[in-house]
Design a protein around this motif. Structure first.
Motif, PDB file in Angstrom:
ATOM      1  N   HIS A   1      84.484   0.721  79.672  1.00 25.29           N
ATOM      2  CA  HIS A   1      85.018  -0.384  80.463  1.00 25.29           C
ATOM      3  C   HIS A   1      84.678  -0.203  81.934  1.00 25.29           C
ATOM      4  O   HIS A   1      84.913   0.858  82.517  1.00 25.29           O
ATOM      5  CB  HIS A   1      86.538  -0.484  80.333  1.00 25.29           C
ATOM      6  N   GLU A   2      84.112  -1.237  82.529  1.00 28.11           N
ATOM      7  CA  GLU A   2      83.951  -1.337  83.975  1.00 28.11           C
ATOM      8  C   GLU A   2      84.383  -2.740  84.366  1.00 28.11           C
ATOM      9  O   GLU A   2      83.960  -3.726  83.756  1.00 28.11           O
ATOM     10  CB  GLU A   2      82.503  -1.089  84.395  1.00 28.11           C
TER      11      GLU A   2
ATOM     12  N   ALA B   1      84.576   8.094  80.647  1.00 30.63           N
ATOM     13  CA  ALA B   1      83.133   8.126  80.425  1.00 30.63           C
ATOM     14  C   ALA B   1      82.445   9.056  81.415  1.00 30.63           C
ATOM     15  O   ALA B   1      81.543   9.826  81.045  1.00 30.63           O
ATOM     16  CB  ALA B   1      82.555   6.721  80.544  1.00 30.63           C
ATOM     17  N   GLU B   2      82.855   8.989  82.666  1.00 27.86           N
ATOM     18  CA  GLU B   2      82.271   9.882  83.679  1.00 27.86           C
ATOM     19  C   GLU B   2      82.446  11.342  83.286  1.00 27.86           C
ATOM     20  O   GLU B   2      81.509  12.148  83.379  1.00 27.86           O
ATOM     21  CB  GLU B   2      82.915   9.617  85.040  1.00 27.86           C
ATOM     22  N   GLN B   3      83.643  11.681  82.828  1.00 22.95           N
ATOM     23  CA  GLN B   3      83.932  13.059  82.431  1.00 22.95           C
ATOM     24  C   GLN B   3      83.135  13.448  81.181  1.00 22.95           C
ATOM     25  O   GLN B   3      82.627  14.560  81.075  1.00 22.95           O
ATOM     26  CB  GLN B   3      85.432  13.222  82.169  1.00 22.95           C
TER      27      GLN B   3
ATOM     28  N   GLN C   1      75.129  15.468  81.818  1.00 24.87           N
ATOM     29  CA  GLN C   1      74.472  14.269  82.299  1.00 24.87           C
ATOM     30  C   GLN C   1      75.324  13.615  83.392  1.00 24.87           C
ATOM     31  O   GLN C   1      76.507  13.928  83.550  1.00 24.87           O
ATOM     32  CB  GLN C   1      74.261  13.269  81.161  1.00 24.87           C
ATOM     33  N   ASP C   2      74.693  12.713  84.129  1.00 22.91           N
ATOM     34  CA  ASP C   2      75.413  11.907  85.108  1.00 22.91           C
ATOM     35  C   ASP C   2      75.501  10.482  84.574  1.00 22.91           C
ATOM     36  O   ASP C   2      74.464   9.863  84.258  1.00 22.91           O
ATOM     37  CB  ASP C   2      74.698  11.919  86.459  1.00 22.91           C
ATOM     38  N   PHE C   3      76.711   9.960  84.458  1.00 16.33           N
ATOM     39  CA  PHE C   3      76.902   8.638  83.875  1.00 16.33           C
ATOM     40  C   PHE C   3      76.060   7.588  84.582  1.00 16.33           C
ATOM     41  O   PHE C   3      75.386   6.759  83.945  1.00 16.33           O
ATOM     42  CB  PHE C   3      78.382   8.245  83.921  1.00 16.33           C
ATOM     43  N   TYR C   4      76.065   7.607  85.905  1.00 19.05           N
ATOM     44  CA  TYR C   4      75.395   6.549  86.649  1.00 19.05           C
ATOM     45  C   TYR C   4      73.874   6.678  86.561  1.00 19.05           C
ATOM     46  O   TYR C   4      73.154   5.672  86.570  1.00 19.05           O
ATOM     47  CB  TYR C   4      75.881   6.551  88.098  1.00 19.05           C
TER      48      TYR C   4
ATOM     49  N   ALA D   1      69.243   3.011  81.520  1.00 17.83           N
ATOM     50  CA  ALA D   1      69.501   1.988  80.504  1.00 17.83           C
ATOM     51  C   ALA D   1      69.193   0.592  81.012  1.00 17.83           C
ATOM     52  O   ALA D   1      68.904  -0.316  80.222  1.00 17.83           O
ATOM     53  CB  ALA D   1      70.950   2.071  80.040  1.00 17.83           C
ATOM     54  N   GLN D   2      69.224   0.411  82.336  1.00 16.33           N
ATOM     55  CA  GLN D   2      68.925  -0.900  82.912  1.00 16.33           C
ATOM     56  C   GLN D   2      67.428  -1.168  82.992  1.00 16.33           C
ATOM     57  O   GLN D   2      67.002  -2.321  83.064  1.00 16.33           O
ATOM     58  CB  GLN D   2      69.532  -1.000  84.312  1.00 16.33           C
TER      59      GLN D   2
END
Length: 533
Positions: A200-201, A244-246, A253-256, A262-263
């Motif tokens: 969720h964002e 998700a970040e955790q 990995q880094d979520f962002y 993915a974009q």
């Protein structure tokens, strides 16, 4: 004859003095306000399907349609039974995600659509699948070359164009159906995954975490199926951004950074061997809800229908809350149901019925995933090839009159030519909805008919206030309507200005009247993803 971009529509012969203007004027603010007040009162207990709230709501609607002299729309009945599977998950559940233990409603929600009292994920390998999209027309498949059998996929919300609108991917900020959470679970199921968790964002989802928590807790419904929904993933749900970040951090990995990849193109990545474990225990109950359907038969070609839709349901009540426990759903969607009744009244007051029939369909279980309209689309009372058009009303404009009309999913069909004529009568212009990234075209009941090829229109008051006084009122009221979406504070307020609801209801009445008095069959535009089947 088909309505083209510059062709005038052709009306059937009607009495020279058909009292259209009188019928138009009968859609009053007082009438709309009163229906809204009644339907969202505590007496209706939040209008949850299969409860006493449904009984009171359905009785009210049937009574009103009878008063207007409309005929039963389903043979000799005003009701279309909808078979539902009610699943109530035990909220005492913990989701283990890597080393994290996530708590229900706090930072995760999980459920199942399977007709089973208990489903589990046991050390199910976690795989990030980007946006979870398989879209051949966009040459995009996040699952390509990946076997997710027995695994749990972690998915981004919305689609790849949202945060990269100039990339030319998908439709930029305008959400496609691939961005909807419903699609993501459907595709994960088709791919054979055991579980599917959406991150969720708030911005790409278009709503905050509280909406997820409130909408997914308590009884959840799906349409009953012969195989007990065995084809669905065992566990589906949401996790918070922080969780998700955790998770990604623990996976090295880094979520962002992963989100950015993915974009750019189809993408998937195993999450370092981390796993998900959860047991969802549920109470199951088969139940029956109802769509309500009433018809004004056409005077010349009664077998052809224009259908108006609005959902009558909301979220019911939560006895675990302190204080107010009722989700009254005044804006969403007592206003739309009130508009449906007011437009029905206008049609009933015409000297002569239009050439085509006009049908009013108040559907159930919209809040559970458009289930009532989906059931109708799969089991249509009126043959779909005789359904000329669908006009939908959902969460009407209580912010006062506007100079513009927001066309949700602008550019999809020739119905907008009729809409432009009706808007011009009111001195208004057509615009795109202000937040196309929210995917609103895929979030209301017209979508169920659109998927079956029926041209469907969803339009309502825009963002430009009619005058300065309305602008001041709008600033104050908009904070309430946005903040109270799917909250107990979505209550009827005497201070609401229903002139915007009146404006839009009259406009949609004219659109339906013009199509019903025409022999045109409006088409989808070539750029639309929908076409007649």
């Amino acid at each position: 004859m088909t309505l083209g971009c510059s062709e005038p529509y052709k009306q059937q012969d009607l009495p020279e003095k058909n009292n259209f203007d009188e019928a138009y004027a009968s859609i009053s603010t007082d009438l709309l306000s009163e229906h809204t007040r009644i339907l969202s009162s505590d007496e209706f207990e939040g209008r949850l399907p299969t409860t006493v709230g449904e009984t009171k709501t359905v009785d009210y609607l049937v009574s009103e349609f009878k008063k207007l002299g409309l005929q039963p729309g389903n043979g000799d009945s005003y009701l279309q039974p909808v078979n539902l599977l009610e699943i109530t998950a035990d909220p005492n559940v913990t989701l283990k995600l890597g080393s994290q233990e996530l708590n229900y409603k706090e930072n995760m929600v999980v459920a199942t659509k399977r007709e089973q009292t208990s489903v589990s994920l046991e050390n199910s390998e976690l795989v990030f699948v980007g946006y979870g999209v398989n879209a051949p027309e966009y040459e995009w498949n996040d699952y390509e070359g990946l076997d997710v059998t027995g695994k749990t996929v972690v998915i981004l919300v919305n689609d790849p164009g949202f945060e990269n609108p100039d990339s030319g991917k998908f439709q930029g900020k305008t959400m496609t159906y691939y961005g909807r959470w419903t699609y993501k679970y459907e595709e994960a199921s088709r791919q054979g995954a055991a579980g599917a968790l959406i991150v969720h964002e708030t911005a790409p989802a278009s709503y905050g975490w509280s909406v997820v928590a409130n909408s997914w807790s308590g009884p959840q419904y799906s349409l009953a199926s012969e195989d007990g929904n065995a084809g669905r993933v065992a566990v589906e749900g949401w996790i918070s951004l922080e969780a998700a970040e955790q998770l990604f951090k623990e996976a090295g990995q880094d979520f962002y950074a992963m989100k950015a990849k993915a974009q750019q193109g189809p993408f998937h990545q195993a999450l370092g061997g981390l796993t998900a474990s959860v047991t969802v225990n549920s109470e199951l109950e088969h139940s029956e809800s109802n769509n309500v359907i009433a018809t004004l038969p056409g005077s010349k070609v009664p077998e052809e229908h224009i259908i108006y839709t609005a959902h009558w349901d909301h979220l019911g009540k939560d006895e675990n809350l302190e204080g107010d426990q009722i989700y009254n759903g005044a804006h969403d969607n007592a206003t739309g149901t009130a508009s449906l009744l007011a437009v029905a009244k206008a049609f009933s007051e015409l000297n002569q019925a239009p050439a085509r029939s006009v049908t009013f369909l108040a559907v159930t279980a919209e809040e559970q995933g458009l289930l009532g309209s989906a059931y109708y689309a799969e089991h249509p009372v009126i043959p779909l090839d005789k359904t000329v058009a669908n006009l939908n009303m959902d969460a009407m404009n209580v912010l006062g009159r506007t100079k513009d009309v927001a066309v949700v999913g602008k550019g999809k069909s020739e119905l907008e030519n009729y809409l432009e004529k009706a808007a011009t009568r009111q001195g208004r212009t057509l615009t795109q909805e202000d937040r196309p990234e929210a995917g609103s075209y895929y979030r209301s009941d017209h979508f169920s008919l659109a998927k079956q090829g029926v041209p469907a229109l969803y339009a309502k008051g825009g963002t430009e206030p009619w005058d300065e006084q309305t602008a001041e009122y709008r600033k104050k009221t908009q904070v309430i309507t946005r903040g109270c979406y799917h909250q107990v504070c979505d209550q009827f307020r005497e201070s609401w200005d229903f002139s915007g609801v009146q404006q839009d209801s009259q406009m949609l009445f004219e659109v339906g009247y013009d199509i019903a008095t025409s022999d045109d069959w409006p088409k989808w535009n070539p750029s639309s993803e929908f076409q007649r089947k």
